[in-house]
Design an enzyme around this catalytic site. Structure first.
Site, PDB file in Angstrom:
ATOM      1  N   HIS A  68       0.841  -1.209   0.000  1.00 58.44           N
ATOM      2  CA  HIS A  68       0.000   0.000   0.000  1.00 58.44           C
ATOM      3  C   HIS A  68       0.865   1.244   0.000  1.00 58.44           C
ATOM      4  O   HIS A  68       0.437   2.315  -0.403  1.00 58.44           O
ATOM      5  CB  HIS A  68      -0.947  -0.012   1.203  1.00 58.44           C
ATOM      6  CG  HIS A  68      -0.226   0.021   2.513  1.00 58.44           C
ATOM      7  ND1 HIS A  68       0.633  -0.972   2.902  1.00 58.44           N
ATOM      8  CD2 HIS A  68      -0.191   0.947   3.505  1.00 58.44           C
ATOM      9  CE1 HIS A  68       1.152  -0.667   4.081  1.00 58.44           C
ATOM     10  NE2 HIS A  68       0.664   0.490   4.467  1.00 58.44           N
ATOM     11  N   ARG A  69       2.079   1.102   0.532  1.00 57.84           N
ATOM     12  CA  ARG A  69       3.108   2.147   0.421  1.00 57.84           C
ATOM     13  C   ARG A  69       4.338   1.451  -0.140  1.00 57.84           C
ATOM     14  O   ARG A  69       4.597   0.283   0.167  1.00 57.84           O
ATOM     15  CB  ARG A  69       3.477   2.707   1.798  1.00 57.84           C
ATOM     16  CG  ARG A  69       2.331   3.319   2.564  1.00 57.84           C
ATOM     17  CD  ARG A  69       2.186   4.797   2.264  1.00 57.84           C
ATOM     18  NE  ARG A  69       1.179   5.398   3.123  1.00 57.84           N
ATOM     19  CZ  ARG A  69      -0.134   5.340   2.900  1.00 57.84           C
ATOM     20  NH1 ARG A  69      -0.610   4.704   1.840  1.00 57.84           N
ATOM     21  NH2 ARG A  69      -0.987   5.901   3.731  1.00 57.84           N
ATOM     22  N   LYS A  73       9.530  -2.871   2.800  1.00 61.84           N
ATOM     23  CA  LYS A  73      10.781  -2.703   3.550  1.00 61.84           C
ATOM     24  C   LYS A  73      10.901  -3.743   4.641  1.00 61.84           C
ATOM     25  O   LYS A  73       9.923  -4.091   5.292  1.00 61.84           O
ATOM     26  CB  LYS A  73      10.730  -1.302   4.173  1.00 61.84           C
ATOM     27  CG  LYS A  73      11.995  -0.841   4.822  1.00 61.84           C
ATOM     28  CD  LYS A  73      12.936  -0.228   3.826  1.00 61.84           C
ATOM     29  CE  LYS A  73      14.278   0.072   4.449  1.00 61.84           C
ATOM     30  NZ  LYS A  73      15.113  -1.126   4.615  1.00 61.84           N
ATOM     31  N   LYS A  97       4.414  -2.689  11.936  1.00 62.93           N
ATOM     32  CA  LYS A  97       5.406  -1.824  12.581  1.00 62.93           C
ATOM     33  C   LYS A  97       5.516  -0.488  11.843  1.00 62.93           C
ATOM     34  O   LYS A  97       5.489   0.580  12.450  1.00 62.93           O
ATOM     35  CB  LYS A  97       6.756  -2.550  12.556  1.00 62.93           C
ATOM     36  CG  LYS A  97       7.818  -1.982  13.435  1.00 62.93           C
ATOM     37  CD  LYS A  97       9.177  -2.620  13.174  1.00 62.93           C
ATOM     38  CE  LYS A  97       9.178  -4.126  13.322  1.00 62.93           C
ATOM     39  NZ  LYS A  97      10.556  -4.681  13.312  1.00 62.93           N
ATOM     40  N   ASP A 102       4.286   5.252  11.596  1.00 70.74           N
ATOM     41  CA  ASP A 102       4.081   6.249  10.556  1.00 70.74           C
ATOM     42  C   ASP A 102       5.255   6.312   9.588  1.00 70.74           C
ATOM     43  O   ASP A 102       5.722   7.400   9.223  1.00 70.74           O
ATOM     44  CB  ASP A 102       3.843   7.625  11.186  1.00 70.74           C
ATOM     45  CG  ASP A 102       2.530   8.198  10.711  1.00 70.74           C
ATOM     46  OD1 ASP A 102       1.985   7.654   9.729  1.00 70.74           O
ATOM     47  OD2 ASP A 102       2.043   9.168  11.311  1.00 70.74           O
ATOM     48  N   LYS A 109      10.268  -8.882   4.106  1.00 68.40           N
ATOM     49  CA  LYS A 109      11.359  -9.502   4.854  1.00 68.40           C
ATOM     50  C   LYS A 109      12.071 -10.475   3.951  1.00 68.40           C
ATOM     51  O   LYS A 109      11.454 -11.093   3.083  1.00 68.40           O
ATOM     52  CB  LYS A 109      10.805 -10.269   6.057  1.00 68.40           C
ATOM     53  CG  LYS A 109      11.832 -10.585   7.101  1.00 68.40           C
ATOM     54  CD  LYS A 109      12.008  -9.395   8.000  1.00 68.40           C
ATOM     55  CE  LYS A 109      13.009  -9.642   9.090  1.00 68.40           C
ATOM     56  NZ  LYS A 109      12.955  -8.547  10.065  1.00 68.40           N
ATOM     57  N   SER A 366      16.142   3.598   9.037  1.00 69.97           N
ATOM     58  CA  SER A 366      16.262   3.181   7.634  1.00 69.97           C
ATOM     59  C   SER A 366      15.490   4.153   6.730  1.00 69.97           C
ATOM     60  O   SER A 366      15.925   4.486   5.626  1.00 69.97           O
ATOM     61  CB  SER A 366      15.671   1.780   7.436  1.00 69.97           C
ATOM     62  OG  SER A 366      16.613   0.794   7.751  1.00 69.97           O
TER      63      SER A 366
END
Ligand code: GLU
Length: 478
Positions: A68-69, A73, A97, A102, A109, A366
């Site tokens: 969705h974003r 990551k 997380k 935000d 992963k 990160s």
């Protein structure tokens, strides 16, 4: 340490049950929860590498839980026990997380089934580069879509190799540095990333201790200073958390549990010295300034104020949850407490600060590194000297108006412009505090929610759900 205990459900099922529990507790739409839980893609790669006189075939995964974003990551784990269920479970935790903290990323992963200790540095470099090539050539390593970071068994060294492999494939990509985070500082990394997860744990605990009405739930009183802490795992996360907490907040690290046993000292262990001993000898046995116990698992159940499991997942499970005597569990490692153990501990009234909040520091920094790579400029470069000039003007104005010289230290503090590390730490502290403010707010609005993990999941699910509603992929129940 406890072997991953055979629970009645897998790691991934356990994470999904946490979503179900939060969905029920907050009266969210179960259909939306269904959409959220399902992982988006998993790739498994197998690649042969010539090692010494023979050929070995390596197996690795990259699991994308949500997009969705973007980028999706998460850490890249090198360990012999890595498997698909674990990688998928950890990718789901990354989604929740990032949403809670935000961080505008999806969750992912990676994992490579390997025991890094068995290979030379040259061999590891070859293997890591080959894995990165496998992922990059299929679009599973890219600054825009899939961005790994260090995790168990990997560090800035592996990230540098990965960035290098990506660059050799895509030299024309001007954002190539952003294909991976946690790089060495002089190779596109950011100051403060290496210790970020441990620092985030410290900030989370400091924040928890700022709220007496929360603290009282755990039966802990007063400040952090003097609290008796047990740490499991002195890897990157456990080491930095224990080091910062003992050196800066004056907690007493009364026990450290490692693979070969545990060290005990009621007066507090010197974390730095223990780490040194561990690096030199490969274990904790033989460390002079402590009592050594071979049975590390028993130490996990010892009485203490704060227990920080920062080793593997599933260390606190249905087998030992009844024996834990800590007042507060700070979940440094992802999934350190299983779903079943979580249920038992909640019934026993033991307070837990969940992984999705307390260990979000790594991915938070990160995020800073990734944006720094995209902007091609270090943070603070434009305003640092301007800030110093303004600080100096303030200090001079005060001195002229009062007719008194300012004490040297005060003047320096007022005048000093923020370094990049100051900004990283400030952003990290803010992220940890804001996430806890959201958690507390959610619990206030939903008094039926009594624990931080459920509240954290409610926040994450709502944010994920909103982006699905916005895309018309789910029906808003509102
Ligand atoms: N491995 C860390 C985690 O599990 C960091 C992930 C990242 O920085 O992308 O949260």
């Amino acid at each position: 340490m406890t072997e991953a205990h055979k629970e009645s459900m897998s790691f991934l099922e356990g994470v999904d049950r946490m979503v179900d529990r939060a969905t029920l507790a907050a009266g969210l739409d179960p259909n939306t929860a269904c959409i959220i839980k399902v992982g988006s893609a998993v790739i498994q790669v197998k690649f042969p590498i010539r090692v010494r006189s023979g050929v070995e075939v390596f197996t690795g995964w990259w699991a994308i839980h949500s997009t969705h974003r973007l980028p999706a990551k998460g850490g890249l784990r090198f360990a012999p026990h890595v498997n698909q269920d674990e990688t998928e479970a950890l990718s789901a935790l990354m989604s929740y997380k990032c949403a809670l903290a935000d961080i505008p990323f999806g969750g992912a992963k990676g994992g490579l089934m390997i025991d890094p200790a068995k290979y030379t540095v040259d061999e590891l470099r070859n293997i890591t580069r080959a894995f990165a090539m496998e992922l990059a050539s299929r679009g599973f390593l890219n600054p825009a879509t899939n961005v790994p970071a260090p995790d168990m068994g990997t560090s800035s060294r592996e990230m540098a190799w990965i960035a290098d492999a990506y660059k050799s494939l895509f030299p024309e990509d001007m954002n190539q540095d952003a294909c991976v985070t946690g790089k060495p500082v002089n190779r596109g990394g950011i100051p403060g990333r290496a210790e970020a997860t441990g620092k985030g744990i410290q900030f989370a605990l400091q924040e928890f201790f700022r709220h007496p009405e929360e603290l009282v739930k755990s039966g802990l009183v007063d400040g952090l200073s003097g609290q008796r802490v047990i740490v499991q795992g002195l890897g990157n996360v456990g080491y930095h958390a224990a080091k910062f907490l003992s050196e800066e907040d004056k907690v007493k690290v009364i026990a450290i549990i490692e693979r070969d046993g545990a060290l005990l000292n009621e007066e507090g262990l010197n974390v730095h010295d223990v780490r040194q001993h561990l690096a030199e000898s490969g274990g904790v046995r033989g460390f002079a300034a402590a009592e050594y116990k071979e049975d590390g698992n028993a130490v996990l159940n010892m009485e203490c104020d704060i227990l920080i499991p920062a080793a593997l997942e599933s260390q606190i499970n249905a087998n030992n949850a009844m024996q834990i005597q800590a007042k507060l569990i700070v979940e440094g490692a992802n999934g350190a407490v299983t779903y079943e153990a979580d249920e038992i501990l909640r019934r026993r009234g033991i307070v837990m600060l969940p992984d999705v909040w307390v260990n979000a520091g790594g991915v938070t920094v990160s995020y800073f590194e990734w944006t720094r790579n995209l902007s091609h400029m270090r943070f603070g470069r434009l305003q640092r000297r301007f800030d110093e000039l303004r600080g100096s003007t303030y200090a001079t104005a005060i001195e002229e108006m009062t007719g008194k010289g300012m004490p040297g230290k005060l003047r320096t503090d007022i005048v000093r412009g923020a370094s990049e590390l100051d900004l990283v730490r400030s952003g990290l502290d803010d992220t940890m505090r804001m996430a806890f403010a959201d958690i507390r707010d959610t619990m206030k609005r939903n008094p039926q929610i009594k624990d931080y993990r459920t509240a954290a999941f409610v926040i994450a699910i709502k944010k994920l759900a909103q982006s699905y509603y916005d895309l018309g992929l789910a029906e808003s129940g509102e």
